[in-house]
Design a protein around this motif. Sequence first.
Motif, short mmCIF file in Angstrom:
data_model
loop_
_atom_site.label_atom_id
_atom_site.label_comp_id
_atom_site.label_asym_id
_atom_site.label_seq_id
_atom_site.Cartn_x
_atom_site.Cartn_y
_atom_site.Cartn_z
N UNK A 41 -24.50 4.24 -34.30
CA UNK A 41 -23.20 4.04 -33.65
C UNK A 41 -22.96 5.18 -32.69
N UNK A 42 -22.13 4.93 -31.71
CA UNK A 42 -21.83 5.94 -30.69
C UNK A 42 -20.49 6.61 -31.00
N UNK A 43 -20.44 7.91 -30.88
CA UNK A 43 -19.19 8.64 -31.08
C UNK A 43 -18.25 8.30 -29.92
N UNK A 44 -17.09 7.79 -30.26
CA UNK A 44 -16.14 7.35 -29.24
C UNK A 44 -14.82 8.11 -29.36
N UNK A 45 -14.07 8.08 -28.27
CA UNK A 45 -12.71 8.63 -28.28
C UNK A 45 -11.72 7.48 -28.34
N UNK A 46 -10.77 7.55 -29.26
CA UNK A 46 -9.75 6.52 -29.40
C UNK A 46 -8.59 7.06 -30.23
N UNK A 47 -7.56 6.29 -30.33
CA UNK A 47 -6.41 6.66 -31.17
C UNK A 47 -6.67 6.20 -32.60
N UNK A 391 -20.01 10.27 -27.04
CA UNK A 391 -21.23 9.73 -26.46
C UNK A 391 -22.47 9.96 -27.30
N UNK A 392 -22.44 10.87 -28.27
CA UNK A 392 -23.59 11.08 -29.13
C UNK A 392 -23.83 9.85 -30.00
N UNK A 393 -25.12 9.66 -30.36
CA UNK A 393 -25.49 8.53 -31.20
C UNK A 393 -25.79 9.06 -32.58
N UNK A 394 -25.18 8.46 -33.58
CA UNK A 394 -25.37 8.93 -34.95
C UNK A 394 -25.84 7.76 -35.80
#
Length: 421
Positions: A41-47, A391-394
């Motif tokens: 999964x990709x690290x995303x920015x959200x509320x 954006x990093x993939x974990x």
Amino acid sequence: MRKPSALRTATFPLLLCGVLVWTGCSRGKPAAEPVVSVQAATVQRKTIREIVSTEAVLYAKNEVSIVPKISAPIEKFFVNRGSRVHAGELIAQLENKDLQAAVAQAKGAYEQAQAAYATSTQVSLPADIQNAKLNVKATRQAMRSARMVYESREKLYQAGALSRNLLEDARVAFTQANNQYEIARARLQGLRKVGQTAGEQIAKGQLATAEGQYQGALAQFHYSQIRSPITGVVTDRPLYEGQMATAGTPMMTIMNLSHVIGRAYVSPEQASLLHVGDAATIQPGAGAPAVPAKVTVVSPALDPSSTTVQVWVEAPNPGRQLRPGSTVDVKVVARTAKNALVIPAAAVLTASDGTTSVMVVGKDNHAHQISVQTGIREDGEVQITSGLRAGQEIVSEGAYGLPDGTKVQISNSSTAAVGGD
């Protein structure tokens, strides 16, 4: 028996040659690096929001039990169960003929006291004061005349033209007139200072007593007329016309259902996250839409029986969808983090000492273990406060037990959260 032994002796060199040949081949061609299939999964920015979920029992925001102050038979009900009523509306009538008679009697006594007070303050005392003034004036004139007679006879006595007896008679007459004048003056002053005040106080006290008795009788009469103190709906009416309404015993229940209160119990840890005014929702049942609400009370003390904290959540109820007495699911938004780094909660690895980490997929397709700090959790997602960047993939699934530096192959790529700010 010798032949089998010879056969084994002859076979061993052949096996040894085969092993040597295989060994030589293996050394010439190195083994391939193992690859582990994982999901990423990709690290995303959200509320992301921290939600405190619990169950609550609904109550009407405003509820009253109508309790009569007097005991009397019920003469008439003007509402039934389910009737809508307004504040001040007459909803029941108790028998009150005896109370009407008491009101009439007390009113008559009150009116008599009013008349007596008016007579005492406006007629009797003023007339007495006026009479006292006239008496003072008359006695003063009499005293002055007696003094003139005494002074004239005294001159004649000095000249030898009058006997001593006549002089003494004039002196006694003057003394008596003077005494009468002083008495009249004292009475007038008494009426002005003491008599008027005392008489007025007595009349005023009698008037106050009569007025109190009249107001008490009138209040008893009004108690026989049962009126609604609030606007709402009649939810209970256990008595019927003709039955005895007993003082102190509820005869009707009225609820204002325009707003409801959900009373929930949460742990002290959860309560420490909540504040009055926090946004919340009430879920009345499966398939029903959630109703917006807000926190109105966070108890400052623990419930002694359950060591939990009571929290009140208030919601509007215009369509009466929320019914008092029912159990509902309540969700309160305790904290909100905007533009936060978010990943699936399953990607976080927790060690025995409580430290947390994730496996980050590098550009070389190798998984590297990185320590992270977590924050808010919501619906299978978790906020990362430090250790990662957008954006990093974990590794979202398959990271448990995966050695650091293992080469991985992403079988299917997903995102840490659906949507974003």
